[in-house]
Each structure stands twice: as C-alpha cells, then as structure tokens.
Scaffold this motif. Structure first.
Motif, mmCIF file in Angstrom:
data_model
loop_
_atom_site.group_PDB
_atom_site.id
_atom_site.type_symbol
_atom_site.label_atom_id
_atom_site.label_comp_id
_atom_site.label_asym_id
_atom_site.label_seq_id
_atom_site.Cartn_x
_atom_site.Cartn_y
_atom_site.Cartn_z
ATOM 1 N N ILE A 9 -14.439 -0.779 15.684
ATOM 2 C CA ILE A 9 -13.229 -1.209 14.993
ATOM 3 C C ILE A 9 -12.241 -0.055 14.861
ATOM 4 C CG2 ILE A 9 -13.860 -0.694 12.586
ATOM 5 C CD1 ILE A 9 -13.076 -3.689 11.990
ATOM 6 N N ALA A 10 -10.959 -0.379 14.869
ATOM 7 C CA ALA A 10 -9.910 0.603 14.549
ATOM 8 C C ALA A 10 -9.458 0.318 13.125
ATOM 9 C CB ALA A 10 -8.736 0.483 15.515
ATOM 10 N N LEU A 11 -9.614 1.306 12.261
ATOM 11 C CA LEU A 11 -9.224 1.177 10.859
ATOM 12 C C LEU A 11 -7.833 1.795 10.712
ATOM 13 C CD1 LEU A 11 -11.436 2.266 7.827
ATOM 14 C CD2 LEU A 11 -8.975 2.202 7.790
ATOM 15 N N VAL A 12 -6.840 0.962 10.444
ATOM 16 C CA VAL A 12 -5.450 1.409 10.374
ATOM 17 C C VAL A 12 -5.068 1.659 8.921
ATOM 18 C CG1 VAL A 12 -3.058 0.885 10.978
ATOM 19 C CG2 VAL A 12 -4.937 0.032 12.418
ATOM 20 N N LEU A 13 -4.678 2.881 8.607
ATOM 21 C CA LEU A 13 -4.269 3.209 7.246
ATOM 22 C C LEU A 13 -2.857 2.695 6.994
ATOM 23 C CD1 LEU A 13 -5.714 6.821 6.976
ATOM 24 C CD2 LEU A 13 -6.795 4.644 6.384
ATOM 25 N N GLY A 14 -2.669 2.052 5.858
ATOM 26 C CA GLY A 14 -1.383 1.445 5.519
ATOM 27 C C GLY A 14 -0.276 2.474 5.349
ATOM 28 N N ALA A 15 0.968 2.021 5.519
ATOM 29 C CA ALA A 15 2.111 2.938 5.394
ATOM 30 C C ALA A 15 3.401 2.199 5.063
ATOM 31 C CB ALA A 15 2.287 3.745 6.679
ATOM 32 N N ALA A 16 3.323 1.230 4.182
ATOM 33 C CA ALA A 16 4.480 0.507 3.659
ATOM 34 C C ALA A 16 5.010 -0.555 4.609
ATOM 35 C CB ALA A 16 5.616 1.454 3.268
ATOM 36 N N ALA A 39 1.315 -8.265 1.429
ATOM 37 C CA ALA A 39 0.686 -6.943 1.457
ATOM 38 C C ALA A 39 1.002 -6.276 2.794
ATOM 39 C CB ALA A 39 -0.825 -7.067 1.279
ATOM 40 N N GLU A 40 0.952 -4.948 2.816
ATOM 41 C CA GLU A 40 1.174 -4.209 4.069
ATOM 42 C C GLU A 40 0.256 -4.721 5.170
ATOM 43 O OE1 GLU A 40 0.554 -0.036 3.290
ATOM 44 O OE2 GLU A 40 1.794 -0.139 1.491
ATOM 45 N N SER A 41 -1.015 -4.934 4.820
ATOM 46 C CA SER A 41 -1.982 -5.371 5.825
ATOM 47 C C SER A 41 -1.660 -6.762 6.362
ATOM 48 C CB SER A 41 -3.393 -5.337 5.240
ATOM 49 O OG SER A 41 -3.456 -6.107 4.048
ATOM 50 N N GLU A 42 -1.095 -7.627 5.531
ATOM 51 C CA GLU A 42 -0.699 -8.960 5.992
ATOM 52 C C GLU A 42 0.476 -8.861 6.970
ATOM 53 O OE1 GLU A 42 -1.846 -11.816 2.251
ATOM 54 O OE2 GLU A 42 -0.156 -10.435 1.974
ATOM 55 N N VAL A 43 1.438 -7.999 6.636
ATOM 56 C CA VAL A 43 2.563 -7.747 7.543
ATOM 57 C C VAL A 43 2.034 -7.186 8.865
ATOM 58 C CG1 VAL A 43 4.627 -6.332 7.911
ATOM 59 C CG2 VAL A 43 4.244 -7.415 5.683
ATOM 60 N N GLY A 44 1.096 -6.247 8.755
ATOM 61 C CA GLY A 44 0.506 -5.651 9.958
ATOM 62 C C GLY A 44 -0.241 -6.662 10.807
ATOM 63 N N ARG A 45 -0.959 -7.573 10.159
ATOM 64 C CA ARG A 45 -1.681 -8.614 10.904
ATOM 65 C C ARG A 45 -0.705 -9.477 11.702
ATOM 66 N NH1 ARG A 45 -4.274 -12.560 7.000
ATOM 67 N NH2 ARG A 45 -2.051 -12.951 6.694
ATOM 68 N N ASP A 46 0.379 -9.889 11.051
ATOM 69 C CA ASP A 46 1.370 -10.725 11.749
ATOM 70 C C ASP A 46 1.978 -9.970 12.935
ATOM 71 O OD1 ASP A 46 0.826 -12.624 9.827
ATOM 72 O OD2 ASP A 46 2.666 -12.272 8.681
ATOM 73 N N TRP A 47 2.236 -8.683 12.752
ATOM 74 C CA TRP A 47 2.807 -7.859 13.814
ATOM 75 C C TRP A 47 1.833 -7.774 14.999
ATOM 76 C CZ3 TRP A 47 2.172 -3.585 16.821
ATOM 77 C CH2 TRP A 47 3.311 -2.956 17.314
ATOM 78 N N GLY A 70 -3.885 -1.832 3.198
ATOM 79 C CA GLY A 70 -2.610 -1.686 2.490
ATOM 80 C C GLY A 70 -2.303 -2.891 1.627
ATOM 81 N N GLY A 71 -2.011 -2.607 0.366
ATOM 82 C CA GLY A 71 -1.723 -3.663 -0.593
ATOM 83 C C GLY A 71 -0.252 -4.031 -0.648
ATOM 84 N N ARG A 72 0.082 -4.733 -1.696
ATOM 85 C CA ARG A 72 1.443 -5.240 -1.883
ATOM 86 C C ARG A 72 2.259 -4.229 -2.664
ATOM 87 N NH1 ARG A 72 -0.065 -9.891 -3.555
ATOM 88 N NH2 ARG A 72 0.213 -10.956 -1.586
ATOM 89 N N THR A 116 -6.291 -6.004 1.153
ATOM 90 C CA THR A 116 -4.962 -6.213 0.567
ATOM 91 C C THR A 116 -4.743 -5.571 -0.801
ATOM 92 O OG1 THR A 116 -5.652 -8.305 -0.450
ATOM 93 C CG2 THR A 116 -4.719 -8.418 1.785
ATOM 94 N N GLN A 117 -5.640 -4.701 -1.237
ATOM 95 C CA GLN A 117 -5.517 -4.159 -2.602
ATOM 96 C C GLN A 117 -5.110 -2.688 -2.671
ATOM 97 O OE1 GLN A 117 -5.832 -6.355 -5.168
ATOM 98 N NE2 GLN A 117 -6.048 -7.790 -3.477
#
Length: 195
Positions: free
Chosen positions: A41-48, A90-98, A81-83, A113-114
């Motif tokens: 897996i690639a674990l992507v650290l959130g960044a807004a 949340a950042e991770s939700e935006v990232g998933r869609d991207w 990444g959370g909201r 998401t927290q």
C-alpha cells in the motif's frame, strides 16, 4: 552572577544552533531516499484541501501515489487527512475523488478521515493497516517532510519505506528554505517529546 547567566545563555544558544544544523542536514540528506516498491500500500500523508480540490502540495502527493498504483508498484492506496475548518469533505475524501478520477478503482482506496497532523496521519492509519493485514507500506509525502514522517513511522513500528514525491511545490530555494526551517522546528519539538 550576570557573567554566569550570559555564559549559560550563550551555551544554550550554541547547543540549539548545533542541534538545528544537525536536524537540517539529516532532513536535507534524507530527502533523496526513495523506494519505488513493490509494496502492499501507498500511505499518503494529508496536506489540506480547498473545497473539493486538493491543495497543490496534496495534489503532488496524490499524483505520486496514483502513479505507483497504475504502475503496479503498490496494490492499494491509503489516504489520510481529516476535515479542515469549514470544509464539507475530509482531505482524504477529496483525495479519493481525485484518485478515482485518474483511474484508481474506489475499492483500491482506503481513507482515514480524523487526522489533523502528521503524527495523527500515521497513528490513525496504523489501525487501518492492522485491520487490513497490510505488510509493507510506502509513505508518500514531500521530500523535506519525509525524514520526520519516517521517524514517526519507526516509533509506531510500521513496516515503512520512504517514497517522496518526484514533483513538489517546494522546488525553488525560496520555497525549500522555509520548508526546511519548518521541518527542523517540528522535528526538534517532536524529538524532545520523545525523551
């Protein structure tokens, strides 16, 4: 008495400068460490995120992770990444869609998401990784952020390797120096809290 205080203060400043220089060297030299997999897996650290779009920094991290997935270097993505304040997603939700819009199947993406900090990104991700029985991970972040992220991953006993972005918002000296100073400070604070 004044002389002793001045001597003590000067010594403290010199120690701080020496430690800061060491951190800067470690961070800078580690930024070129790179693994391309294979990994589970690639674990992507959130960044807004800015509404429904990832920030420029987050987008480069996502771009790198999607590339790893599409080249079969990782089997899945874990986005963290959370909201943020006032954000609907949340950042991770935006990232998933991207990532889905760029060819990654939704069922190949896990999200957390927290979290709001690097430490939380990794700590909360660890629970998901254990739940999924994931082995080796590639940590995806900016090159200058990688050393601190990997220190934290080791403390959490994650089977992790660094896979920094190959493109970054921090490409010029004018952007890299402030980022380096920021990482030195946060690394220094993190290190002191480990003692």
């Amino acid at each position: 008495m004044k002389r002793k205080l001045l001597f003590f203060a000067a010594g403290a400043v010199l120690i701080f400068l020496y430690a800061s220089a060491n951190f800067a060297w470690l961070i800078w030299s580690y930024s070129s460490q790179y693994e391309d997999g294979p990994a589970d897996i690639a674990l992507v650290l959130g960044a807004a995120a800015d509404g429904v779009a990832p920030s420029p920094v987050f987008e480069e991290r996502l771009r790198h992770a999607v590339d790893l997935y599409l080249r079969n270097r990782v089997g899945r993505l874990l986005l963290t990444g959370g909201r943020g304040e006032g954000q609907a997603l949340a950042e991770s939700e935006v990232g998933r869609d991207w990532a889905v819009a760029r060819g990654v199947p939704a069922d190949a993406i896990l999200i957390e998401t927290q979290s709001r900090t690097t430490k939380e990104n990794l700590t909360f991700a660890k629970a998901l990784l254990e739940e999924q029985g994931v082995g080796k991970i590639l940590v995806v972040s900016d090159p200058l952020h990688m050393q601190r992220a990997m220190w934290m991953a080791r403390v959490l006993k994650l089977n992790a390797a660094p896979s920094p972005t190959q493109t970054s918002r921090y490409e010029t000296l004018a952007t890299q120096v402030p980022m380096l100073f920021r990482e030195v400070w946060f690394s220094f604070v993190w290190f002191l809290r480990q003692q």
